[in-house]
Design a protein around this motif. Structure first.
Motif, PDB file in Angstrom:
ATOM      1  N   GLU A   1      37.623  21.978  44.761  1.00  0.00           N
ATOM      2  CA  GLU A   1      38.613  23.052  44.607  1.00  0.00           C
ATOM      3  C   GLU A   1      39.035  23.264  43.154  1.00  0.00           C
ATOM      4  N   GLN A   2      38.241  22.764  42.201  1.00  0.00           N
ATOM      5  CA  GLN A   2      38.639  22.968  40.813  1.00  0.00           C
ATOM      6  C   GLN A   2      38.623  24.444  40.436  1.00  0.00           C
TER       7      GLN A   2
ATOM      8  N   LYS B   1      51.486  30.262  51.591  1.00  0.00           N
ATOM      9  CA  LYS B   1      51.658  31.625  52.062  1.00  0.00           C
ATOM     10  C   LYS B   1      51.550  32.637  50.938  1.00  0.00           C
ATOM     11  N   VAL B   2      52.262  32.403  49.852  1.00  0.00           N
ATOM     12  CA  VAL B   2      52.212  33.318  48.720  1.00  0.00           C
ATOM     13  C   VAL B   2      52.046  32.514  47.448  1.00  0.00           C
TER      14      VAL B   2
ATOM     15  N   VAL C   1      33.930  28.134  48.897  1.00  0.00           N
ATOM     16  CA  VAL C   1      33.094  27.241  49.699  1.00  0.00           C
ATOM     17  C   VAL C   1      32.076  26.464  48.867  1.00  0.00           C
TER      18      VAL C   1
ATOM     19  N   ASN D   1      41.764  26.070  41.654  1.00  0.00           N
ATOM     20  CA  ASN D   1      42.873  25.563  40.836  1.00  0.00           C
ATOM     21  C   ASN D   1      42.875  26.214  39.456  1.00  0.00           C
TER      22      ASN D   1
ATOM     23  N   ILE E   1      50.367  25.812  44.773  1.00  0.00           N
ATOM     24  CA  ILE E   1      51.495  24.874  44.933  1.00  0.00           C
ATOM     25  C   ILE E   1      51.348  23.658  44.019  1.00  0.00           C
TER      26      ILE E   1
ATOM     27  N   ARG F   1      35.384  36.556  49.527  1.00  0.00           N
ATOM     28  CA  ARG F   1      36.464  37.126  50.334  1.00  0.00           C
ATOM     29  C   ARG F   1      37.598  36.112  50.530  1.00  0.00           C
ATOM     30  N   PHE F   2      37.250  34.827  50.466  1.00  0.00           N
ATOM     31  CA  PHE F   2      38.275  33.807  50.662  1.00  0.00           C
ATOM     32  C   PHE F   2      38.918  33.354  49.353  1.00  0.00           C
TER      33      PHE F   2
ATOM     34  N   ARG G   1      46.007  31.277  46.184  1.00  0.00           N
ATOM     35  CA  ARG G   1      47.414  31.143  46.567  1.00  0.00           C
ATOM     36  C   ARG G   1      47.720  29.740  47.072  1.00  0.00           C
ATOM     37  N   GLU G   2      46.846  29.255  47.950  1.00  0.00           N
ATOM     38  CA  GLU G   2      47.113  27.963  48.585  1.00  0.00           C
ATOM     39  C   GLU G   2      47.256  26.850  47.555  1.00  0.00           C
ATOM     40  N   VAL G   3      46.331  26.823  46.591  1.00  0.00           N
ATOM     41  CA  VAL G   3      46.393  25.719  45.625  1.00  0.00           C
ATOM     42  C   VAL G   3      47.439  25.944  44.538  1.00  0.00           C
TER      43      VAL G   3
ATOM     44  N   ALA H   1      43.009  33.956  49.023  1.00  0.00           N
ATOM     45  CA  ALA H   1      43.808  33.081  49.886  1.00  0.00           C
ATOM     46  C   ALA H   1      43.816  31.653  49.361  1.00  0.00           C
ATOM     47  N   ARG H   2      42.664  31.190  48.877  1.00  0.00           N
ATOM     48  CA  ARG H   2      42.608  29.820  48.386  1.00  0.00           C
ATOM     49  C   ARG H   2      43.348  29.660  47.059  1.00  0.00           C
TER      50      ARG H   2
END
Lengths: 290, 290, 290, 290, 290, 290
Positions: free
Chosen positions: E271-272, E10-11, E266, E275, E53, E42-43, E49-51, E46-47
């Motif tokens: 997802e490196q 989320k954040v 994308v 990250n 964690i 644009r994404f 933030r997601e990674v 959000a990504r």
């Protein structure tokens, strides 16, 4: 001490350890050097074995388990890269050795041209052989831009060898006009677009005959088999293909061999194509090897 | 000042801001530690939320909008990695707290084992509970290679708890022979391969009863849900699954909870599986929460 | 008759056929159930074997060929999914059996927790054992959110067993403040960010001692190893890691075992991580097994 | 000397070399700047051309070959990035130039908003124009969060221009409640979920009329078209979409132009979406250009 | 009751719950509508933030923890798709509001054009502002094929606003000849190819001045950041970029804001890139917010 | 009217429209039929062209623009699938035709075997030809499992033709022991692992001589070129490869032709390899064509 082989993707799940005592031989033909579009099917057999660990050994369709079938996974024939003729010779020789021992050959491609030497071997043993061919493509070319050894030609070669009237194609949705015309003029059966319903009509005619079944995974719609060299929209579902395999299993034809070709894993990140292929192999083993 | 939460994938689209006033609670169970094949479903709930921003809030199937349903997306239960027993205890406890307040629990997995503690909680509240189970797999094993806490066992556990005669499985196309036999011998309903038609026949029998619906996304054909741990060819379409959810919504059963499990995003580069799951969640909310 | 095993990805290239006569045992530990972020390393060993067919058997770095090393690829230990304790026990028992016969154990993970039971086994045989640890992460936690069996804890456990002063970590660039402080307070060696240069300084101190080397593939920069659970920018190159393996090989330490862990193939479509890992395994065999 | 253009994906297979003598013009509209979810359709036309080399030039559905259709692939209109209004103006102007010469325009998107200027151009030439629209989405918004130039608005604009009663939408399964209501209140035809059957009912009503057909690739189920911006479960198969194109071809309507939009290649690693689109383009050319 | 927000992406990890009491504001600018090549940034926010964690909260580089920095993740500014001017206005207005409260703005793009309104806002507050710009591209165009609002123009606009002599570019390896010439003629600093060493030379000259730092992720080599719109070989490593951030942190310049742009998830299956970006954001927060 | 060709990836950016007036010819050799591991390089040239639209035409390294070089992109030679001998003959014949007109040939592979016929053609024209070879692999085999036409043999064939003492290999990190020995015994230069520094030492020795430069993209580390058939860790960076091209450009050797081979796009989802290759082609054109 070596751990369970299946886990490491070494052999197809439930393969017996011994060639001699097996009733059926599963073998790979890792060749893709004549394909005209996207290569990669050389890795099909290895990946199909690897994902077979996700399979159950029991088929709720046929109510039969793999341990009721005595089969041996022989691995991949070590075909010489870039040499089509020698590759085909090696395949024919290997299938000869299987047939000599009265075993059931079940091949995994590789490009569709690998079916050609198998059919030659089958025909030597079964002079009244018929072929059931499921595919998106006619594969009836004489050559591909001058090359007679091409993945676009195996069914033409087979039809000329055993007689076009003994070849039954299903699910065809792509080809040159000349190919369709040649089939028509020479009495070869082509069911366009559909597989299961026309197959039901054809099977009784083949009752009692030795039949070789060659399945190009691209008979499936790209939605069901994205991992193949030449995807072509408008195909059948995996449900219909499974039902077609079962229809043959329950018919009166005498299946004497088969193959599943053109799985090219690199185009399918989800591995659904290889997983589907491994399930099809299981059903072919359970349904066709008595 | 924080911007609109939905854009950043924070919560499922149209979630209410407050737990207390919600009629339904959407919650994630990000556990995949007992799966025997491909892990990754721990990221299912987060990705389903993220892609929900691509959804419309209105269903043309049910002619209803999400703002007519008061639901709260609680996020993911912080399950301890690698500890199945403690994870299951936490899930049961959380669902107890939802049921205590009379709210409708809608869970997102995670592996299928997460349904087991939910069903335990449901059964404490609804002693005449019935279960509708849509899945490619029986999930009726006693254990998986010795482990009783496995993603292959939840339906067996549930059936033993509430009675096999109260469990109705649909779409099953994979399992061990022993699992199918156990179901048969113990009066448990299994519809092989199909969902919608057999469901139509079963629903009237369950009229008025409290029903928990557990959907494993792999009931869909791999074409429709490549992003899951164990893909298995020959499944149903997303159209049929949507229609099945709507059939339940329009029936006389009393849906008291549900879940959607086994979305594993990493195997699906296109994100179609997560998108499909988010649409299914919307329809479950719109159809089942009155 | 079965075709060449290596082609089908069955065993690591050049593996000997017999356990008994091998000097080194290569084995897989396909466990990923305690990872806190992205799972998938259970498929690491199988994929490393599969891509090893692309390797030459000769190392131009060490001027040595694989057939000069007698090693046996034992496959993957069949670890029980979702049961960390039992998995660790099975690993320890297996490594005990290798050491009992005086063979060199070379393990492939799997998550890093698998190194813990290996080190326990090594320490039983070598009471003056030292550990060389290359990793992006300290792995010095006492537990992870309450779980003592976690991929974040193996080096802490090892340090407490053999004494922190006998553990040498290199390339570390991530950890909790407490972990770095614990290491400092307890006399454990941590080289932050770099591997090769500090290793050169440490190796003379370890001359003659038995050393176990554990390498987490994420010590590499994500550019060089995208296929792992927890990528972390700022790592070393594969050139530096190769040089570090060679530096150890040419030093006076007595390498008595080693492992390479955390290869998770699904995150790396190009398969470069598995390919790199297979080359590292070759160099470890050629450099460390005398 | 330049080699065959088609091999390098330069132009759509079988394109004629000359604009002037062509009966139909195939052109790309590489715009995706107003999409509200996943961009990338700007690369749709180029990729559709590239993969067209895998196509046969003959359609076994229509028994016609591409060399019977004189079409010219004009490449992509060089639209200005990030400037919707200017982009739309350039498209309209180009289609005007095609229509002026009496040629058939066949466009490839790009986002769906590109259809709006095309329809404006068509309507200037054909005042009694009707539109057949196949799509997952209504595209009937007045604006998207305040922006009237959005990929969610083209059909609304078209309906307001030519009259809602002249617009026929098929396959719709997503939209706001207000959009469905507006359609209903204004006499616009919407067939929800299905395409082929309702189309068969509508075509006779349009006999003799000039019809423009706009197809959003997302009318297909995500299983059949994962490579698009906004996937939405529950769609039709590629088989049904092919049959719908053929149904129109065999009807008495006068197709005067068409487009296929929203192919976004990056979301589809297997390239099945682009391959399917190239086959659809072939069938549109063979079926609609007399 | 809602579970831990960080798990669901989320954040950004360790964000404070309250805007008012934060010293720094992290915000997303999800805009990619003017890019000339591959969209998708644009994404990015959000990504990232997601990674986040997967990050530790502690930096072993700076020996500081995130809870020592009071920052608030505000989410993404809801920018209107396809409307560059309005998007830029919204960004400027938001940054004005941050600066008004004396907070430190840290932005995440989105395309690089988003830095332009931020710099306008910064300059209003800091008339002696200098800019440190790390990028593969000059971004000094006056327009892109006629469009002045383009991702190729922000640094030109900034240079014209604050004076070219106050702009310092590093790592530049791509641009038009005219752009390099304009920079030279106007006294703007451009360090080609390298970042860290020339930065060390420049920082002392900026001692005490307010500096805004804008980082385009493509300053990294594609090996280190494949997930961006325009990859360009020959870039720096993530190690060098981290060191550059730390060099600024330890210098005497007064960093008053910053951004990290052009992460397009994308294109990076592993997802490196996201990250790496999340780690860069952590170091920017820890190093620059006092 | 046809729109700008470059946008659709039709030809390499800035290609002249006419063969006759060009000083250099860029041509593709889309052959991959003899590769022993992962095929797919047949699509290399087309993808390199396609992504060249993302390039600037100006090189800040060489301060030169593409319009200062008169080159023509001839497209791909239509090689016959699966027929190595005929393919090689066609390539040789085509390069003969280029050399006959005094033009500079710059080829794009395709597998490395395509360099063999090019070198034959070069040697006919330049009897004192030297070869600079950058590669991860020796490519010095006599045959591959019996096949003399293999991607593992081209440098051996070349060395035997022009004399091993005239071949200079750089960056080599993989090969059979016998290959390294053959090179040593026959006076062929091999620089292991490194390129730039040993190249600087070699170039003065070649001053004034005609030199053909063949670059296998896998000389790069997999981090920099994941999209190739046989990735091998421990390679050089794209920065070093660019510098090596520039070093040659600034030396006194007379570069008379070159190639870049083994780009296989399907293994690189991010397309960084093709993008890097297109930049390398630009630098080769700008640096080597006077």
């Amino acid at each position: 001490m070596r751990f369970d082989e299946a886990y490491s993707g070494k052999v197809f799940i439930a393969s017996r350890p011994d060639w001699e005592e097996a009733d059926a031989i599963l073998y790979g033909m890792p060749m893709d050097w004549t394909v005209s579009y996207r290569p990669g099917s050389r890795f099909g057999p290895a990946r199909i074995r690897e994902v077979s660990i996700g399979l159950e050994e029991y088929s709720p369709y046929l109510d039969r388990e793999l341990d009721e079938v005595h089969f041996f996974d022989a691995g991949d024939i070590p075909l010489p890269f870039g040499n089509p003729q020698k590759s085909l010779d090696m395949i024919e020789e290997y299938v000869d050795s299987i047939l000599e021992k009265g075993k059931f050959p079940l091949g995994m491609g590789g490009e569709h041209l690998v079916s050609w030497p198998v059919i030659k071997a089958m025909y030597k043993k079964y002079p009244d052989l018929a072929i059931i061919h499921m595919d998106a493509h006619t594969d009836l070319r004489v050559d591909y831009e001058g090359e007679p050894l091409s993945h676009s030609t195996p069914i033409r070669k087979a039809a000329e060898l055993i007689g076009p009237g003994n070849v039954y194609s299903f699910g065809i949705r792509s080809g040159m006009k000349e190919e369709f015309e040649w089939a028509k003029e020479n009495g070869m059966h082509i069911s366009k677009f559909e597989v299961l319903e026309p197959l039901k009509a054809v099977l009784p005619k083949l009752a009692g005959r030795p039949v070789y079944v060659t399945i190009d995974i691209d008979v499936l719609d790209p939605a069901h088999a994205p991992g193949t060299g030449t995807v072509d929209a408008g195909g059948i579902t995996s449900k219909e293909l499974l039902a077609s395999i079962h229809e043959i299993a329950r018919s009166d034809v005498n299946v004497v061999g088969g193959d599943l070709v053109e799985v090219a894993p690199v185009y399918d990140h989800s591995e659904q194509t290889a997983n589907t292929a491994s399930k099809l192999i299981r059903e072919m083993l359970l349904g066709w090897v008595k």
